[in-house]
Write a protein that holds these residues in place. Structure first.
Motif, PDB file in Angstrom:
ATOM      1  N   LEU A 153      19.134 -39.382  75.248  1.00  0.00           N
ATOM      2  CA  LEU A 153      17.809 -39.722  75.763  1.00  0.00           C
ATOM      3  C   LEU A 153      16.884 -38.502  75.726  1.00  0.00           C
ATOM      4  O   LEU A 153      15.693 -38.633  75.410  1.00  0.00           O
ATOM      5  CB  LEU A 153      17.919 -40.256  77.188  1.00  0.00           C
ATOM      6  N   PHE A 184      11.979 -41.497  77.882  1.00  0.00           N
ATOM      7  CA  PHE A 184      13.344 -42.027  77.897  1.00  0.00           C
ATOM      8  C   PHE A 184      14.194 -41.426  79.009  1.00  0.00           C
ATOM      9  O   PHE A 184      14.810 -42.153  79.785  1.00  0.00           O
ATOM     10  CB  PHE A 184      14.010 -41.788  76.539  1.00  0.00           C
ATOM     11  N   SER A 185      14.250 -40.120  79.103  1.00  0.00           N
ATOM     12  CA  SER A 185      15.159 -39.480  80.065  1.00  0.00           C
ATOM     13  C   SER A 185      14.550 -39.285  81.442  1.00  0.00           C
ATOM     14  O   SER A 185      15.285 -39.026  82.400  1.00  0.00           O
ATOM     15  CB  SER A 185      15.609 -38.117  79.524  1.00  0.00           C
TER      16      SER A 185
END
Length: 550
Positions: A391, A414-415
């Motif tokens: 991610l 994403f992360s």
């Protein structure tokens, strides 16, 4: 026909690769990077981590057997007042997070706790040197706490196995002159041993992946080693190597469980109606009630009563905007995860049904279903470590792309957002949705699919107009199970939650770690009540199913 449904099958394979993503990332980082920190751990604490984890698993499984097997034997073989109620009440401790039990019993049994204070007032003791009392904040205390929460796995499976045994075997053994002890040793125990092995494997895997209890009791295990490696040293490689070792231990548990059931097909299973249960009277009845209700009180009623008392006493401090916000956070991420998880499970099952006429795709989609069901065996901590790297890499690539296009950066999409939590919950609980939908889809005859295709209703149309209406109850059940488990998930949430984002589970754990659980008693009760839903549903379903089969 193959080309027509190729998109469904390829999409199913892609979904399976997403499930494999954390395992692939962990394997990559385990063999990449420097070994300095791992060497340091090897020379210092790694031996303690492995030893404590092994002793924790052994001790918890042993105590779980002591708690579960007598209880299963009593409710499965004897009739007494309250027996039917105890069949499902004894499973309620599964809804109680272990770290809550740990705090509650520490508050009760520690030196400054209520119980020891009562003993000192009663006997006139003044200092710890005046008497001996077992310490709760130890490895053995952690085994006791985890066993109180996890013994229902063994209890439930052993009870069902006892009820499914054919009485013909017992009657035949008695006619041949076998004593009760010989019947138990040569017939009863061999028949329930596979079920016990499955329960032991589940207890072992849950124990190995526990973080909340061992963290609160300051017991260094492999799970805490992963947290220390990542949060303390920011060393993803070392965390990945420890995760690989944990996965190998889990694989060992699964292998031993499957090995214990290798000859189960040769066992006789009797479904004839069981004759009248043996009646318990006198001191035996008293002993049965004392054991079952005492165990239930220790594992569920005493902790719940303590939480209810604190929730009432600290209601004004608990009922605030933070509680509402954390509840909304949990609700939001759990709803999204349940919808995504059920959608992927439906996709995998539908692709499998469309592949019945192709041996290659039939094997491929069946393998996809099997691989996608592995997520639940991966501890939340290991899963989070496996998702961090891919991610983060995706965020960097997106940032580089936007920079090359001279566009403004968008941050950690994403992360550092809910995407990471939803993905972790989806991978971890996909097995639940697959299992629930498999039961519902199994009742739909393939002839309905063939008739639909003959009438020109293929693909999405067939899926929407035939399958969805027929399995709507299974879909709701699967979504409910994933939603509830997502609400309670702690390990992955601690590592993957966005900044300034808390769920009810992380909120309660934070107060538990700060020795202030009484201020979070209200959200803790919410977690327990939410967890009761799948426990009651599962136990009632299994009880009804076993009664119908007999």
């Amino acid at each position: 026909m193959k080309n027509r449904f190729l998109a469904w099958q390829n999409t199913a394979v892609f979904a399976t690769l997403i499930v494999l993503l954390p395992l692939l990332a962990i394997s990559y980082h385990a063999f990449d990077g420097e070994m300095e920190n791992l060497t340091h751990l090897w020379n210092t604490m790694l031996g303690s981590y492995v030893t404590n984890s092994s002793l924790l698993v052994i001790g918890t499984v042993f105590l779980s057997l002591i708690f579960a097997l007598p209880s299963a034997w009593i409710v499965a073989n004897y009739q007494f007042f309250g027996q039917k109620t105890l069949q499902w009440l004894l499973c309620l401790p599964l809804a109680m997070p272990a770290y809550l039990i740990a705090f509650l019993y520490t508050d009760l049994l520690d030196y400054s706790g209520t119980f020891q204070e009562m003993l000192r007032n009663l006997f006139g003791w003044n200092t710890p040197q005046d008497y001996w009392f077992p310490k709760i904040r130890t490895l053995y205390g952690a085994c006791f706490v985890l066993a109180l929460v996890l013994y229902p796995y063994i209890f439930l499976l052993a009870r069902v196995a006892l009820l499914e045994q054919s009485e013909n075997l017992t009657h035949s053994a008695k006619m041949l002159g076998a004593t009760p002890s010989q019947i138990f040793r040569r017939i009863t125990f061999p028949l329930i041993r596979p079920a016990i092995a499955v329960g032991m494997a589940l207890v072992a895997m849950e124990t190995l992946g526990d973080f909340g209890t061992v963290s609160y009791f300051a017991v260094p295990t492999l799970t805490t080693a992963i947290y220390d490696s990542w949060l303390g040293f920011h060393d993803l490689g070392t965390a990945s190597r420890i995760s690989i070792f944990m996965l190998l231990m889990i694989f060992l548990f699964i292998t031993l469980e499957q090995y214990s059931r290798r000859k189960q097909k040769s066992y006789q299973r009797g479904y004839e109606k069981k004759s009248a249960f043996k009646q318990l009277t006198g001191w035996k009845l008293c002993l049965a009630h004392t054991w079952c209700w005492g165990l239930l009180s220790m594992a569920f009623f005493i902790p719940l009563g303590r939480l209810l008392y604190w929730a009432y006493d600290y209601f004004e401090q608990s009922w605030n905007l933070d509680f509402v916000q954390f509840a909304l956070n949990s609700l939001k991420v759990s709803v999204i995860a349940s919808v995504v998880t059920v959608a992927i499970a439906l996709l995998l099952h539908f692709a499998h049904r469309l592949s019945l006429n192709s041996k290659f795709w039939l094997k491929t989609t069946r393998l996809s279903l099997q691989i996608s069901s592995l997520g639940y065996a991966i501890p939340g901590t290991v899963l989070a470590i496996g998702l961090l790297s891919p991610l983060t890499f995706a965020d960097h690539q997106l940032h580089a792309l936007l920079k090359s296009l001279e566009l403004s950066p968008v941050g950690l999409i994403f992360s550092g957002s809910l995407f990471a939590l939803v993905l972790a919950y989806t991978i971890r609980f996909l097995a639940m949705a697959i299992g629930s939908l498999e039961t519902s889809l199994g009742r739909i005859s393939p002839s309905l699919d063939m008739a639909s295709q003959t009438m020109g209703k293929n693909g999405v149309v067939m899926f929407k107009k035939i399958h969805i209406p027929l399995i709507s109850k299974g879909i709701i059940t699967a979504a409910l199970m994933v939603f509830i488990e997502s609400m309670k998930e702690l390990n992955a949430s601690l590592l993957l939650r966005p900044f300034n984002f808390d769920t009810l589970a992380t909120h309660v754990f934070t107060f538990t770690s700060d020795e202030q659980l009484e201020r979070a008693a209200l959200p803790a009760i919410v977690l327990v009540l939410v967890g009761l839903i799948p426990v009651i549903w599962l136990t009632r379903s299994l009880i009804s199913q076993s009664q119908k089969e007999r």
